[in-house]
Design a protein around this motif. Sequence first.
Motif, PDB file in Angstrom:
ATOM      1  N   PHE A  17       0.928  -1.404  -0.441  1.00 49.69           N
ATOM      2  CA  PHE A  17       0.004   0.331  -0.296  1.00 49.69           C
ATOM      3  C   PHE A  17       0.700   1.484   0.211  1.00 49.69           C
ATOM      4  O   PHE A  17       0.716   2.329   0.454  1.00 49.69           O
ATOM      5  N   ASN A  18       2.254   1.086  -0.817  1.00 54.43           N
ATOM      6  CA  ASN A  18       3.159   2.553  -0.524  1.00 54.43           C
ATOM      7  C   ASN A  18       2.714   3.305  -2.055  1.00 54.43           C
ATOM      8  O   ASN A  18       3.897   2.428  -2.991  1.00 54.43           O
ATOM      9  N   ALA A  19       2.581   4.403  -1.571  1.00 50.71           N
ATOM     10  CA  ALA A  19       2.443   5.340  -3.013  1.00 50.71           C
ATOM     11  C   ALA A  19       3.682   6.187  -2.926  1.00 50.71           C
ATOM     12  O   ALA A  19       4.115   7.348  -2.968  1.00 50.71           O
ATOM     13  N   ILE A  20       4.994   5.844  -1.250  1.00 48.52           N
ATOM     14  CA  ILE A  20       6.409   7.058  -1.689  1.00 48.52           C
ATOM     15  C   ILE A  20       6.836   6.455  -2.499  1.00 48.52           C
ATOM     16  O   ILE A  20       7.552   5.776  -2.673  1.00 48.52           O
ATOM     17  N   LYS A  21       7.662   6.980  -3.232  1.00 49.07           N
ATOM     18  CA  LYS A  21       8.406   7.389  -3.556  1.00 49.07           C
ATOM     19  C   LYS A  21       9.471   7.678  -3.573  1.00 49.07           C
ATOM     20  O   LYS A  21      10.090   8.372  -2.519  1.00 49.07           O
ATOM     21  N   ALA A  22      11.058   7.071  -4.108  1.00 47.91           N
ATOM     22  CA  ALA A  22      12.274   7.175  -4.555  1.00 47.91           C
ATOM     23  C   ALA A  22      12.696   8.626  -3.389  1.00 47.91           C
ATOM     24  O   ALA A  22      13.372   9.184  -2.842  1.00 47.91           O
ATOM     25  N   ASN A  35      17.486   5.918   5.838  1.00 49.49           N
ATOM     26  CA  ASN A  35      15.885   6.436   5.490  1.00 49.49           C
ATOM     27  C   ASN A  35      15.127   5.546   5.056  1.00 49.49           C
ATOM     28  O   ASN A  35      14.130   5.744   5.541  1.00 49.49           O
ATOM     29  N   LEU A  36      15.529   4.557   4.267  1.00 47.51           N
ATOM     30  CA  LEU A  36      14.544   3.549   3.713  1.00 47.51           C
ATOM     31  C   LEU A  36      13.492   2.489   4.054  1.00 47.51           C
ATOM     32  O   LEU A  36      12.527   3.008   4.774  1.00 47.51           O
ATOM     33  N   LEU A  37      14.685   2.232   5.400  1.00 51.51           N
ATOM     34  CA  LEU A  37      13.550   1.429   6.243  1.00 51.51           C
ATOM     35  C   LEU A  37      12.763   2.630   7.489  1.00 51.51           C
ATOM     36  O   LEU A  37      11.981   2.191   7.860  1.00 51.51           O
ATOM     37  N   ARG A  60       7.318   3.473   8.806  1.00 52.26           N
ATOM     38  CA  ARG A  60       6.384   4.388   9.033  1.00 52.26           C
ATOM     39  C   ARG A  60       4.797   3.948   8.735  1.00 52.26           C
ATOM     40  O   ARG A  60       3.728   4.080   8.755  1.00 52.26           O
ATOM     41  N   GLN A  61       5.348   3.282   7.207  1.00 53.24           N
ATOM     42  CA  GLN A  61       4.165   2.952   6.231  1.00 53.24           C
ATOM     43  C   GLN A  61       3.233   1.547   7.090  1.00 53.24           C
ATOM     44  O   GLN A  61       2.427   1.884   6.646  1.00 53.24           O
ATOM     45  N   GLN A  62       4.381   1.135   7.646  1.00 51.82           N
ATOM     46  CA  GLN A  62       3.773  -0.477   8.289  1.00 51.82           C
ATOM     47  C   GLN A  62       3.063  -0.226   9.382  1.00 51.82           C
ATOM     48  O   GLN A  62       2.044  -0.529   9.380  1.00 51.82           O
ATOM     49  N   LYS A  94      -1.966  -0.381  11.748  1.00 56.75           N
ATOM     50  CA  LYS A  94      -3.426  -0.059  12.432  1.00 56.75           C
ATOM     51  C   LYS A  94      -5.330   0.058  12.332  1.00 56.75           C
ATOM     52  O   LYS A  94      -5.937  -0.061  12.623  1.00 56.75           O
ATOM     53  N   HIS A  95      -4.542  -0.278  10.347  1.00 50.05           N
ATOM     54  CA  HIS A  95      -6.220  -0.682   9.943  1.00 50.05           C
ATOM     55  C   HIS A  95      -5.867  -2.705   9.471  1.00 50.05           C
ATOM     56  O   HIS A  95      -6.782  -2.849   8.209  1.00 50.05           O
ATOM     57  N   ALA A  96      -5.076  -3.132   9.710  1.00 48.15           N
ATOM     58  CA  ALA A  96      -4.975  -4.398   9.764  1.00 48.15           C
ATOM     59  C   ALA A  96      -6.012  -5.014  10.133  1.00 48.15           C
ATOM     60  O   ALA A  96      -7.007  -4.801  11.420  1.00 48.15           O
ATOM     61  N   ASN A  97      -6.488  -6.305   9.756  1.00 49.35           N
ATOM     62  CA  ASN A  97      -7.537  -7.688  11.238  1.00 49.35           C
ATOM     63  C   ASN A  97      -6.404  -7.674  11.379  1.00 49.35           C
ATOM     64  O   ASN A  97      -5.820  -8.607  11.209  1.00 49.35           O
ATOM     65  N   PRO A  98      -7.124  -7.947  12.459  1.00 48.43           N
ATOM     66  CA  PRO A  98      -6.376  -8.684  13.782  1.00 48.43           C
ATOM     67  C   PRO A  98      -6.697 -10.244  13.764  1.00 48.43           C
ATOM     68  O   PRO A  98      -5.196 -11.127  14.761  1.00 48.43           O
ATOM     69  N   LEU A  99      -7.285 -10.566  12.900  1.00 44.99           N
ATOM     70  CA  LEU A  99      -8.075 -12.548  13.341  1.00 44.99           C
ATOM     71  C   LEU A  99      -6.864 -12.673  11.844  1.00 44.99           C
ATOM     72  O   LEU A  99      -5.559 -13.523  12.265  1.00 44.99           O
TER      73      LEU A  99
END
Length: 598
Positions: free
Chosen positions: A259-264, A382-384, A389-391, A396-401
């Motif tokens: 789900f990452n739209a962040i570019k280099a 910086n990449l990590l 941050r994205q993860q 926060k919005h992942a299904n817990p099951l």
Amino acid sequence: MSNLHNELTKILNGKQLTPHFQPIVSLSQKKIMGYEALIRGPSNSPLHSPFNLFDTAERFNLSTKLEYICRELTIKRYAELTIKEKLFINVSPSVLLQPDFKKGETLKLLDQFGVDPRSVVIEVTEHQPIDDFQLMLEAVTHYRKMGFEIAIDDLGAGYSGLRLWSELQPEYVKIDMHFIQGIHNDPIKLNFVRSIQKIARSLNCNVIAEGIETEDEYKAVEQLGITHAQGYYFSRPTAIPLEKVDKSLFIVSSQPTQFNAIKAIHIAKFITPVSSETPISEVMNLFHSDGDLIILPLVDNNEASGIIFRDHFLFKLFSNRYGIELYGKKPIKSFIEKMPLSFDQNTPIELVSKQLTSTMRNDQAFIITNDDEYIGIGTILNLLEEITRQQIHNAKHANPLTLLPGSVPINEQVNRLLAANIPFSFGYFDLDHFKPFNDVYSYSAGDDIIKAVADILTHYIPAESGVVGHIGGDDFIVIFLGNDWLKCCENILNAFEKAVPNYYKDEDTKTGGIYTENRAGEKCFFPMISLSVGLVDPDSTSQCQSHVDIADLASEAKKQAKKIEGNSFFIHHRIATKNQKNLYHFTNQAVVKLHAVN
């Protein structure tokens, strides 16, 4: 037969052979990293083709002589052309084990023509069974000590490819073209190559995909994280080698990973570069005057040629007591051992991470470019940080099951795909008769069913093929990024149908379902759990404005699918007339076309 023998003898005695060079391309750096040397006989000879040439040599016991002459002519021509990239030389195991080869005849040729052994890769071509792996390993170890690298050719087509790989632990392994051609339409080939890539990554080995001929094959290989490629798609073998690959061939994968739209460009930091011709003494002064300067890019004519790391530079310079005296006046490019990795500014950082992992290098920084011109430096740190941050955002919005993404990141992904005009299909997966099963077998058993659906979906839809989301309860969403979305859906339904009986008691399996109360409190029979899927095809998604429009279409298609008994799907297909739609459903391996008018 005697005519062919005479022809071969004439060719060998006169050294009437012409080396051709085919580029081997680094997909991460998007440039040529080496050339495989291939030999052609005289154009007017029946032995012009390499197959006829080597087949005839083998029949007359002249293979060793032929390979020696090929090697001599290849190295000579490589030196004449002043090629800077690596040279891949084909050597059969039988010749590799010859005493003359081991004594250093190849090194003598390299010395004669001024070629650095570190730029040569011995490509082991296995056309006959290998009798003594231990002797082979000793020979390869001997050649490595001389500076050569090792590659295994045609993995999957030889007699003992996997064992040869495990024994020799080569720097490169080339996957036979059989597994590359048509890979985008063949899930078996795709899974084979994916497995090879995983093994290679664990062994710190570079994979080279041979025989890429089409854009679709290139895309499939690139999405798997393969680091190197070769084939007619880039260039045919030529006597005068191609110097640069057309940049338009390096189509950046349109798939936004996860789900990452962040570019280099987001993590790029501009550091004032110096020329690769800058004297080492001046570079030392730069580091001495600026204690915060950790990384120094080398750039000539706006193109980066290297990265100097402060600690490594100072260690190498002062590890010798005469370091300054020995190196001070030499250009800093003499300290460069390998080309830096580089990425276009628009490359998604998830793809940057994937390619960095695939290359198995320990680079702490990489170049970020715009139209191949240097614009800044990216660091692993910086990449990590950005990926983390994205993860956290996605978690926060992942299904817990199931830990799959929930509705928020799924909606974000859909909107990004629409904004980028990237084609995709959409699927809404919903369980039938789930509540009765949950009531009879308990919520724990219900959770197991839900997790089974998640496992099946993620198995048939790997990261390069789409995105799987769990939006709550027994509802799943799939974004299909490949062209095989319909076949993929069929496979999922078939797999689920086979798996369901494992979650029922034998007596319920025999009767085909369970008896329990319905919502009105009446005793009813409920068939075994099945999946209903509402699908929206790429033509229809492309006409939508946002995830809301697509969700409406998928929900309507799912309602239609639920009217069909058993595992089924409906496809919403919007045709040219705005007030019409075609609906398809799948049941018992059949697809039926229905018509409806809004």
